[in-house]
Every structure is written in C-alpha cells, then in structure tokens.
Design an enzyme around this catalytic site. Structure first.
Site, PDB file in Angstrom:
ATOM      1  N   THR A 238      35.807   8.795  31.737  1.00 16.10           N
ATOM      2  CA  THR A 238      34.397   9.149  31.551  1.00 16.10           C
ATOM      3  C   THR A 238      33.560   7.928  31.201  1.00 16.10           C
ATOM      4  O   THR A 238      32.469   7.735  31.752  1.00 16.10           O
ATOM      5  CB  THR A 238      34.255  10.219  30.451  1.00 16.10           C
ATOM      6  N   THR A 239      34.044   7.100  30.292  1.00 16.37           N
ATOM      7  CA  THR A 239      33.315   5.878  29.934  1.00 16.37           C
ATOM      8  C   THR A 239      33.072   5.016  31.161  1.00 16.37           C
ATOM      9  O   THR A 239      31.968   4.488  31.369  1.00 16.37           O
ATOM     10  CB  THR A 239      34.092   5.073  28.874  1.00 16.37           C
TER      11      THR A 239
ATOM     12  N   ASP B   8      35.499  17.671  34.978  1.00 13.11           N
ATOM     13  CA  ASP B   8      36.481  17.862  33.904  1.00 13.11           C
ATOM     14  C   ASP B   8      35.979  18.971  32.979  1.00 13.11           C
ATOM     15  O   ASP B   8      34.883  18.860  32.431  1.00 13.11           O
ATOM     16  CB  ASP B   8      36.646  16.560  33.120  1.00 13.11           C
TER      17      ASP B   8
ATOM     18  N   GLU C  55      50.506   0.787  30.671  1.00 12.85           N
ATOM     19  CA  GLU C  55      51.687   1.475  30.158  1.00 12.85           C
ATOM     20  C   GLU C  55      52.431   2.108  31.322  1.00 12.85           C
ATOM     21  O   GLU C  55      51.852   2.360  32.379  1.00 12.85           O
ATOM     22  CB  GLU C  55      51.298   2.568  29.157  1.00 12.85           C
TER      23      GLU C  55
END
Length: 316
Positions: free
Chosen positions: A30-31, A53, A223
């Site tokens: 979102t950012t 979302d 990750e």
C-alpha cells in the site's frame, strides 16, 4: 548492463493505462502503490488509485476515508482513490441491477455454478464504473499474492461464464422467450446486457496483456518466503501474459558503520544474502531498494517524501 533502480521508466511510459502493485502480505504494497500514484499524479492527468484489498489500507495511508466511488485525494492534484472488496457477493451485484429485466434468477444460478464468478461479476461492475470515468491511468493496490492472482483471472472467468450463458440461450431460447414474453420482456434484451458486460471484460483482458498498456510492480522484502512468493507471482504473471519488469525490495536495513547492534548486523547479513539472489535472478529487471524506516509512512507529506526514493535511489 543493469537497468536503472527506479520506477522512472514507468512514469515516462505515457501509454500505460493499468499499473498493478502486489506481493506477499506485510511487505509494504500500500505504501508503495500510494507512492507510485503520487509520482504519476505529477506527470499524468486524472490518476485513479484503487485498493482491492479488503483491509482498506488506502484510508489509513492518506488519513482520509475512501469508498466504492472515486474521491479526490486531499492536497494532491490529479489523484483520486477508491476502495473495493473484490470478494463482494453475487447478491450485491444483483442488487445493483434492474430486477425487472428477468435476469436475476438465471445469473444467480450461473454465479453459484461457476467458481469465482461472484467475485468476477463484482470486478466487472468496478471496471465498467472506471471506464465511464476519464482517468488516464489506474493504479491497483492489490490484496496479498493469492487474491491478486485470482483477481487477474477474473476477465477469463467472466468471458467463459458469459459464453456459457450465450450457449444456453441458443439451446433454450424459444422456451425462455415464452416465459419472459409473459412478463413483457425479451431474451435478446437480457443477453444484450450480458454481451455488453462480456465485451467490456474482453477489452480489459486484451489491455491487461498489452505491455504498452499494463505493467505489474512486484513488492517484496529480502527474506526467503517473500522471494519465493515473488518468483511464484512472476511465473503466474508470465502465464497470464502480463508484463512485469520492476521489483521493489522494501524494508532493507542499513546499520551505521561500526554499529554494535548484533541483531541489526545479523539481519543485514541475512538480507544481503537474499538481495544477492534477487539481483542474480532478476538482472534484467528494475530493482528498487528501499530502507526500513523508523516511523510509519502515513499522510500525504510522509508518502510524498517516501515516494521520492522511487525515482532517486536511496543512499544510506
């Protein structure tokens, strides 16, 4: 030769009409979608940012309530936003129709017979609404990966479903005309509406698979699980024929030289391992590297500052 580590090419590609931003949950979609939209609003007219979302994070990000219709973003010229729930039920879709046109029972039977058709019909309604507006480019802040991939399948699901309806009308047309005729309705009227929906979705589907009109920005963190999700999504996007050539690697740690924080240094080493893998796997992509911040990015001012890092590479 590596590509520029920015989204500048997307901003410069004036033919783009649809820009998707997606990735695993919690990576900062979102950012980044808000930031992409802010940058686009500086060089394009009438930009629309849509959240698919159900968490409705756009309202939180801008500190302004958005609904299912486009609303101007306060303090940002040329930018509007809206929040929709693509898992809206078929009843909501039918409620938006003229119940006197004789199609409710038939569409409802169809909806429950084909997996995903209820969401797809909601998607069709959104796309019809968007196409009536004069937006030069639309940015989608998508739900987590699995929902996003299903969202991108909606055009194909709808085309298939409406094709089946047309097939049924050919087989049972005379009988349906008799039933509808008693109600003063015509089967041609009903299927005319369905064909109109199918035509819009077919056009959207063609546009989604045209790299001049559509691109997908993947957001991830350094990750294993995020990298795995990103690769899965990219392979699915290639299957759908949707262009993607930009990956944003978010939340990277840059400890100060000589830092004694064991956790920070250990995490940086772990991130560096996966960052190297990302560079090896996606050497022909624009790889935008963004830092882990110490504060939340909320409000237009903070988003504007963050968005600068999409066009000017971050330097610790």
């Amino acid at each position: 030769m590596s590509l520029a580590p920015t989204v500048q090419e997307i901003l410069d590609q004036k033919s783009l009409r649809w820009i998707f931003v997606g990735g695993k949950g919690g990576v900062g979609k979102t950012t980044n979608s808000c930031s992409v939209a802010l940058q686009l609003a500086k060089c394009r007219e009438n930009v629309l940012l849509i959240s698919t979302d159900p968490a409705h994070n756009l309202s939180d990000a801008f500190g302004q309530k958005f609904g299912k219709d486009p609303s101007p973003v306060n303090g940002v010229p040329n930018l509007s936003a809206m929040e929709i729930d693509p898992s809206g039920t078929i009843e909501e879709f039918l409620a938006s129709q003229d119940n006197q046109d004789g199609m409710m029972d038939m569409v409802q039977d169809l909806a429950f017979a084909i997996p995903g058709i209820d969401e797809a019909l909601s998607f069709a309604e959104v796309m019809k609404r968007v196409k009536k507006q004069d937006f030069s480019v639309v940015v989608f802040d998508t739900a987590p990966t699995g929902h996003t991939l299903r969202f991108l399948q909606f055009p194909a699901i709808l085309e298939k479903a409406l094709g089946k309806v047309r097939e049924l009308s050919t087989r049972f047309g005379p009988m349906l005309n008799t039933i509808l005729g008693a109600q003063g309705k015509s089967i041609d009227e009903i299927f005319g509406k369905l064909d109109e929906t199918r035509d819009i979705i077919a056009e959207v589907n063609r546009q989604f698979t045209n790299p001049d009109l559509t691109t997908f920005i993947c957001v991830c963190i350094a990750e294993f699980l995020s990298l795995y999700e990103t690769e899965r999504m990219i392979q699915e996007l290639l299957t759908f024929g949707i262009d993607t050539n930009t990956i944003i690697v978010n939340q990277l740690l840059f400890p100060k030289p000589g830092s004694n924080c064991d956790q920070c240094n250990a995490r940086k080493r772990l991130q560096q391992k996966y960052l190297e893998q990302i560079h090896e796997l996606y050497e022909d992509y624009h790889l935008v590297e963004l830092p882990q911040l110490t504060e939340e990015v909320r409000g237009v001012e903070a988003l504007e500052k963050f968005s600068q890092m999409l066009v000017k590479p971050y330097k610790p």
